[in-house]
Design an enzyme around this catalytic site. Structure first.
Site, mmCIF file in Angstrom:
data_model
loop_
_atom_site.group_PDB
_atom_site.id
_atom_site.type_symbol
_atom_site.label_atom_id
_atom_site.label_comp_id
_atom_site.label_asym_id
_atom_site.label_seq_id
_atom_site.Cartn_x
_atom_site.Cartn_y
_atom_site.Cartn_z
ATOM 1 N N ASP A 135 0.793 -1.235 0.000
ATOM 2 C CA ASP A 135 0.000 0.000 0.000
ATOM 3 C C ASP A 135 0.823 1.282 0.000
ATOM 4 O OD1 ASP A 135 0.892 0.184 2.588
ATOM 5 O OD2 ASP A 135 -1.074 0.141 3.525
ATOM 6 N N CYS A 189 -23.075 -5.111 3.665
ATOM 7 C CA CYS A 189 -23.265 -4.235 4.830
ATOM 8 C C CYS A 189 -24.745 -4.030 5.166
ATOM 9 C CB CYS A 189 -22.607 -2.883 4.584
ATOM 10 S SG CYS A 189 -20.806 -2.924 4.622
#
Length: 374
Positions: A135, A189
């Site tokens: 990252d 979600c």
């Protein structure tokens, strides 16, 4: 009949043999929705002092801009699930809470080493070109991981996995191979918004959108100056990062503790005493956090965080750890020490008049008696 493993089966087997817990394959592209989210994040300056987000914006939004020859991306993930719920640590006000990912070795080096192992095998066995990224590179790794079926981006903007919850490190292997892709993961979600509601600094303007300038992970790690006053009390005893939005995710009930030894929390990085951390000079700081991502933050910023936590502790005895730092060589440290000192009931005396730095003097004059919490 003997089954002949497919090319993707062989790649995934090699990745798992290298120690990755989840592997998926996507085309070297991200969706228009994700690009639009990145564009808005940069346009609104929500990256704070992380100027590289703006500098690398164009390369980040399109993998082929980063490497035009890339055709497929193998997304590899490692589980760093903590041994216990990090939210419980917030109750120990005399101890510092370090984000779960930083309680042992810096994951960047280990993940990249494992990626390179797989990439070397691909180059040798499959006659292709490869590049590896963790990252620190301008890669939209979470959207790529979602497209590769490793998980989905939750409302906290982080990756969520049905098998590993919110506890995954990601790395990518870009390749010139045209590989069959995995099905993208569906967003699971639903109506849940626990991650949004738990945030102590209201860092989510909307679901799936993070304003880093309000995020305690950004403020305690990336932010170089004093912690803004409005975020000091909400910091509590968090001294490096914040796990709240990750830790409350219901999908964590399926997560397992990390099996990689380098990701299992070290005893000295699990609820260390704030008073001990406050006494670290630069050499002691470097020795204490050798091999840890915390070391990159530097002693002064870390001590700033520790002092805010001491100020929030409500323990008058903590003044003995705070007082020596009122004379620290670093104005950043002195300013945080002033705030903690006044919050714990310390008397200014003639110290404000002796202070040479205008920002630190402002901490003295802004420290009203109404700040006391004891």
């Amino acid at each position: 009949m003997t089954h002949t493993p497919s090319l993707t089966d062989r790649i995934k087997a090699e990745a798992r043999a290298a120690g990755f817990d989840a592997v998926g394959i996507a085309r070297a592209e991200v969706g228009a929705r994700e690009q639009a989210r990145l564009d808005a994040f940069v346009a609104e300056g929500q990256y704070g002092e992380m100027g590289w987000m703006a500098d690398t914006h164009e390369r980040r939004r399109d993998p082929k801009t980063l490497w035009p020859e890339a055709r497929s991306v193998i997304v590899c993930a490692m589980n760093y699930g903590p041994e216990h719920d990090p939210m419980a640590d917030l109750q120990h006000s005399d101890r510092g809470v370090i984000a779960a990912y930083a309680r042992n070795r810096d994951y960047h080096d280990l993940v990249k080493k494992r990626l390179k192992r797989v990439a070397r095998w691909m180059h040798a066995e499959l006659d292709c070109q490869v590049k590896v990224f963790v990252d620190t590179a301008p890669v939209m790794e979470k959207p790529l991981a979602a497209r590769a079926g490793v998980g989905w981006q939750g409302k906290h903007s982080n990756l969520v996995s049905r098998e590993h919850g919110s506890w995954l490190f990601l790395g990518e292997i870009f390749t010139t191979l045209e590989l069959p892709t995995d099905a993208a993961e569906t967003d699971h979600c639903g109506s849940c918004r626990r991650c949004l509601d738990i945030c102590p600094t209201d860092a989510f303007p909307t679901a799936y959108t993070l304003d880093a300038r309000r995020c305690l992970s950004y403020l305690t790690i990336e932010h170089k100056g004093p912690i803004p006053h409005e975020f000091r009390a909400p910091m509590g005893n968090r001294i490096y990062g914040c796990d709240d939005c990750l830790a409350v995710c219901p999908w964590n009930k399926f997560a397992e503790t990390a099996r990689e030894a380098a990701f299992i929390a070290r005893d000295d990085l699990t609820l260390p005493k704030l008073s001990e951390l406050a006494g670290l000079d630069d050499a002691a700081f470097r020795a204490r956090f050798s091999g840890s991502p915390i070391k990159r933050t530097g002693r002064d910023r870390f001590t700033r965080n520790v002092l805010i936590a001491l100020g929030n502790s409500g323990d008058a005895e903590a003044l003995s750890a705070v007082t020596p730092l009122l004379d620290d060589a670093s104005p950043l440290v002195r300013g945080a020490a002033v705030w903690a000192y006044l919050r714990l009931g310390g008397e200014p005396g003639d110290r404000p008049a002796r202070e040479s730095d205008p920002e630190v003097r402002a901490e003295w004059t802004g420290g009203s008696r109404s700040q006391k919490i004891i």
